[in-house]
Every structure is written in C-alpha cells, then in structure tokens.
Design a protein around this motif. Structure first.
Motif, PDB file in Angstrom:
ATOM      1  N   MET A  38       0.823  -1.201   0.000  1.00 32.54           N
ATOM      2  CA  MET A  38       0.000   0.000   0.000  1.00 32.54           C
ATOM      3  C   MET A  38       0.857   1.250   0.000  1.00 32.54           C
ATOM      4  SD  MET A  38      -3.368   0.834   2.082  1.00 32.54           S
ATOM      5  CE  MET A  38      -4.176   2.391   1.912  1.00 32.54           C
ATOM      6  N   VAL A  39       1.971   1.229   0.708  1.00 32.91           N
ATOM      7  CA  VAL A  39       2.870   2.388   0.712  1.00 32.91           C
ATOM      8  C   VAL A  39       3.431   2.611  -0.693  1.00 32.91           C
ATOM      9  CG1 VAL A  39       5.071   3.244   1.597  1.00 32.91           C
ATOM     10  CG2 VAL A  39       3.416   2.262   3.161  1.00 32.91           C
ATOM     11  N   GLY A  40       3.820   1.533  -1.367  1.00 32.71           N
ATOM     12  CA  GLY A  40       4.288   1.655  -2.742  1.00 32.71           C
ATOM     13  C   GLY A  40       3.208   2.180  -3.671  1.00 32.71           C
ATOM     14  N   THR A  41       1.981   1.726  -3.457  1.00 33.64           N
ATOM     15  CA  THR A  41       0.857   2.211  -4.252  1.00 33.64           C
ATOM     16  C   THR A  41       0.629   3.700  -4.010  1.00 33.64           C
ATOM     17  OG1 THR A  41      -0.160   0.025  -4.133  1.00 33.64           O
ATOM     18  CG2 THR A  41      -1.582   1.856  -4.773  1.00 33.64           C
ATOM     19  N   LEU A  42       0.726   4.130  -2.753  1.00 35.17           N
ATOM     20  CA  LEU A  42       0.569   5.557  -2.451  1.00 35.17           C
ATOM     21  C   LEU A  42       1.653   6.384  -3.136  1.00 35.17           C
ATOM     22  CD1 LEU A  42      -0.386   5.474   1.333  1.00 35.17           C
ATOM     23  CD2 LEU A  42      -1.852   6.073  -0.574  1.00 35.17           C
ATOM     24  N   LEU A  46       0.950   9.274  -5.916  1.00 34.31           N
ATOM     25  CA  LEU A  46       1.508  10.624  -5.803  1.00 34.31           C
ATOM     26  C   LEU A  46       2.246  11.015  -7.075  1.00 34.31           C
ATOM     27  CD1 LEU A  46       2.955  10.642  -2.170  1.00 34.31           C
ATOM     28  CD2 LEU A  46       0.941  11.835  -3.006  1.00 34.31           C
ATOM     29  N   LEU A  47       2.993  10.101  -7.618  1.00 29.85           N
ATOM     30  CA  LEU A  47       3.726  10.363  -8.853  1.00 29.85           C
ATOM     31  C   LEU A  47       2.778  10.588 -10.027  1.00 29.85           C
ATOM     32  CD1 LEU A  47       6.622  10.663  -9.771  1.00 29.85           C
ATOM     33  CD2 LEU A  47       6.651   8.230 -10.292  1.00 29.85           C
ATOM     34  N   ILE A  48       1.707   9.835 -10.100  1.00 30.71           N
ATOM     35  CA  ILE A  48       0.717  10.014 -11.169  1.00 30.71           C
ATOM     36  C   ILE A  48       0.024  11.361 -11.043  1.00 30.71           C
ATOM     37  CG2 ILE A  48      -1.509   9.162 -12.034  1.00 30.71           C
ATOM     38  CD1 ILE A  48      -0.431   6.321 -11.444  1.00 30.71           C
ATOM     39  N   PHE A  49      -0.376  11.747  -9.815  1.00 26.72           N
ATOM     40  CA  PHE A  49      -0.998  13.057  -9.630  1.00 26.72           C
ATOM     41  C   PHE A  49      -0.037  14.183 -10.001  1.00 26.72           C
ATOM     42  CE2 PHE A  49      -4.268  11.321  -6.516  1.00 26.72           C
ATOM     43  CZ  PHE A  49      -5.315  11.479  -7.425  1.00 26.72           C
ATOM     44  N   ALA A  50       1.229  14.010  -9.667  1.00 24.59           N
ATOM     45  CA  ALA A  50       2.218  15.030 -10.022  1.00 24.59           C
ATOM     46  C   ALA A  50       2.348  15.148 -11.539  1.00 24.59           C
ATOM     47  CB  ALA A  50       3.568  14.695  -9.389  1.00 24.59           C
ATOM     48  N   LEU A  51       2.382  14.024 -12.235  1.00 30.20           N
ATOM     49  CA  LEU A  51       2.472  14.063 -13.693  1.00 30.20           C
ATOM     50  C   LEU A  51       1.232  14.704 -14.310  1.00 30.20           C
ATOM     51  CD1 LEU A  51       4.098  10.606 -14.461  1.00 30.20           C
ATOM     52  CD2 LEU A  51       5.117  12.871 -14.757  1.00 30.20           C
ATOM     53  N   GLY A  72       4.207  23.062  -6.508  1.00 27.08           N
ATOM     54  CA  GLY A  72       3.565  22.060  -5.651  1.00 27.08           C
ATOM     55  C   GLY A  72       3.541  20.687  -6.291  1.00 27.08           C
ATOM     56  N   TRP A  73       3.234  20.624  -7.578  1.00 23.07           N
ATOM     57  CA  TRP A  73       3.207  19.335  -8.275  1.00 23.07           C
ATOM     58  C   TRP A  73       4.595  18.722  -8.337  1.00 23.07           C
ATOM     59  CZ3 TRP A  73      -1.197  17.405  -7.958  1.00 23.07           C
ATOM     60  CH2 TRP A  73      -2.368  18.107  -8.227  1.00 23.07           C
ATOM     61  N   LEU A  74       5.616  19.551  -8.543  1.00 26.85           N
ATOM     62  CA  LEU A  74       6.983  19.033  -8.578  1.00 26.85           C
ATOM     63  C   LEU A  74       7.401  18.480  -7.219  1.00 26.85           C
ATOM     64  CD1 LEU A  74       8.744  21.681 -10.836  1.00 26.85           C
ATOM     65  CD2 LEU A  74       8.162  19.323 -11.421  1.00 26.85           C
ATOM     66  N   ILE A  75       7.032  19.175  -6.150  1.00 24.72           N
ATOM     67  CA  ILE A  75       7.334  18.684  -4.798  1.00 24.72           C
ATOM     68  C   ILE A  75       6.612  17.360  -4.549  1.00 24.72           C
ATOM     69  CG2 ILE A  75       6.963  19.148  -2.338  1.00 24.72           C
ATOM     70  CD1 ILE A  75       7.481  22.124  -3.005  1.00 24.72           C
ATOM     71  N   LEU A  76       5.357  17.275  -4.996  1.00 27.56           N
ATOM     72  CA  LEU A  76       4.603  16.034  -4.854  1.00 27.56           C
ATOM     73  C   LEU A  76       5.246  14.908  -5.657  1.00 27.56           C
ATOM     74  CD1 LEU A  76       1.973  15.277  -3.356  1.00 27.56           C
ATOM     75  CD2 LEU A  76       0.811  15.551  -5.525  1.00 27.56           C
ATOM     76  N   GLY A  77       5.759  15.227  -6.842  1.00 26.30           N
ATOM     77  CA  GLY A  77       6.446  14.226  -7.658  1.00 26.30           C
ATOM     78  C   GLY A  77       7.721  13.733  -7.012  1.00 26.30           C
ATOM     79  N   ALA A  79       8.261  13.703  -3.782  1.00 24.11           N
ATOM     80  CA  ALA A  79       7.845  12.877  -2.643  1.00 24.11           C
ATOM     81  C   ALA A  79       7.418  11.485  -3.109  1.00 24.11           C
ATOM     82  CB  ALA A  79       6.709  13.564  -1.887  1.00 24.11           C
ATOM     83  N   GLY A  80       6.642  11.410  -4.186  1.00 19.56           N
ATOM     84  CA  GLY A  80       6.234  10.108  -4.711  1.00 19.56           C
ATOM     85  C   GLY A  80       7.412   9.279  -5.180  1.00 19.56           C
TER      86      GLY A  80
END
Length: 181
Positions: A38-42, A46-51, A72-77, A79-80
C-alpha cells in the motif's frame, strides 16, 4: 458566474475530503503484510498526480498562480519518487508527507475560519479554529513520533486523515451556505 465558480470550489473540496476519507479507511483496515504494498501504491499515486498536474501546467495559459501550482506538483512528484525509491524508510516518508499535509490543511482551515467564517457572523467560528489547531497538532504528532512500529503508525496516520477530512467538510459547510442564483 461567481456562484458557479464557488460551487465548483465547493465540489472539489468535498471530493478531496471524500478521497482522504477513503484513504484513511484503507490505511486503518490494511492488514500488516500488505502495508509495504500500500505504501508503494501511495507513492505511485503521488507520482501520477504530479504528472497530471505537470501536464495541466503545460496545457495552461501559464499565469503566476500556475507556476505556484507547478512547484507544488513538482514537490509532490519528488515525494512520490522518494517513496518508490527508498523502500526501507518509505513508511516514514509517508508519515512525513501526511504530517506536512495535516499541518498545511490545519493552517488553511485556520485562515478560512478567521477570514471568512468569522466575518460571516457565525457564532461558532472559534470551534473551527480549535479543530484546525487539533489537526495541526495531529500533523506535529506524526512528524515527531518515529518510534511507533509500522502497523500502529500506519493506522494512526489513517485515523488522523479521517479527522482532517471531517474538519475540512465542516469548514466547507460553515463557509459556503450559498444559495443558487
């Protein structure tokens, strides 16, 4: 026109809260052997939302606010990607990410309560400030308590995410009692 935009904002706030509720419930009921999955899925989500956010920036008209969103999207990417790459400490990366999310959400709720709910003449605006301070405290607790074992930490983060979404829904209810045109 303004009522349509406010209704869009209200709908998106409610949808984000519903998504956080689902995530919190999944974190609470997830069995211990499946927590790494689940952590890997999260991390992947996060990476998909950033993209998707980066693609939205490319398609936008690139005003100043779009550059803030891009940051913000780059920071999220990042983190993912960190959650996917550093599998050993990925649960602690998730707890840092959700702790930061809770702190930012709490600060946003305090600003909304003081700026909008108090000015609208609601008598119980201070209750929203109190709940937002509790959300910030939950975020700080997640950030400074790395000694919990993985199962408990994952479940506590889920409970705190549920509480945060409850406070966000209350903010939306108190903030926008707007009738249609």
């Amino acid at each position: 026109m303004i009522f349509q935009e406010l209704n869009k904002l209200k709908r998106s706030s409610i949808m984000v809260s519903i998504g956080v509720i689902v995530l919190g419930i999944l974190m609470i009921i997830c069995p211990a052997p499946y927590i790494p999955t689940m952590v890997g899925t999260l991390g992947a989500v996060l990476l998909i939302f950033a993209l998707l956010g980066i693609f939205d920036f490319i398609a936008s008209n690139r005003t100043a606010i779009h550059y803030v969103y891009l940051t913000g999207w780059l920071i999220l990417g990042v983190a993912g990607t960190a959650v996917l790459i550093f599998e050993v400490n990925s649960l602690y990366s998730i707890s840092w990410l959700f702790g930061a999310y809770l702190i930012i959400t709490g600060i946003s709720n305090i600003i909304s309560a003081i700026t909008y709910v108090k000015r609208s003449g609601r008598k119980d605006w201070w209750l929203l400030v109190l709940l937002a301070v509790l959300v910030i405290a939950c975020g700080v607790i997640i950030l400074i308590n790395p000694w919990w074992d993985t199962v408990r930490l994952f479940r506590i983060v889920g409970v705190m995410m549920l509480f945060s979404s409850f406070v966000s829904i209350l903010r939306v209810i108190w903030l926008w009692p707007i009738k249609s045109e």
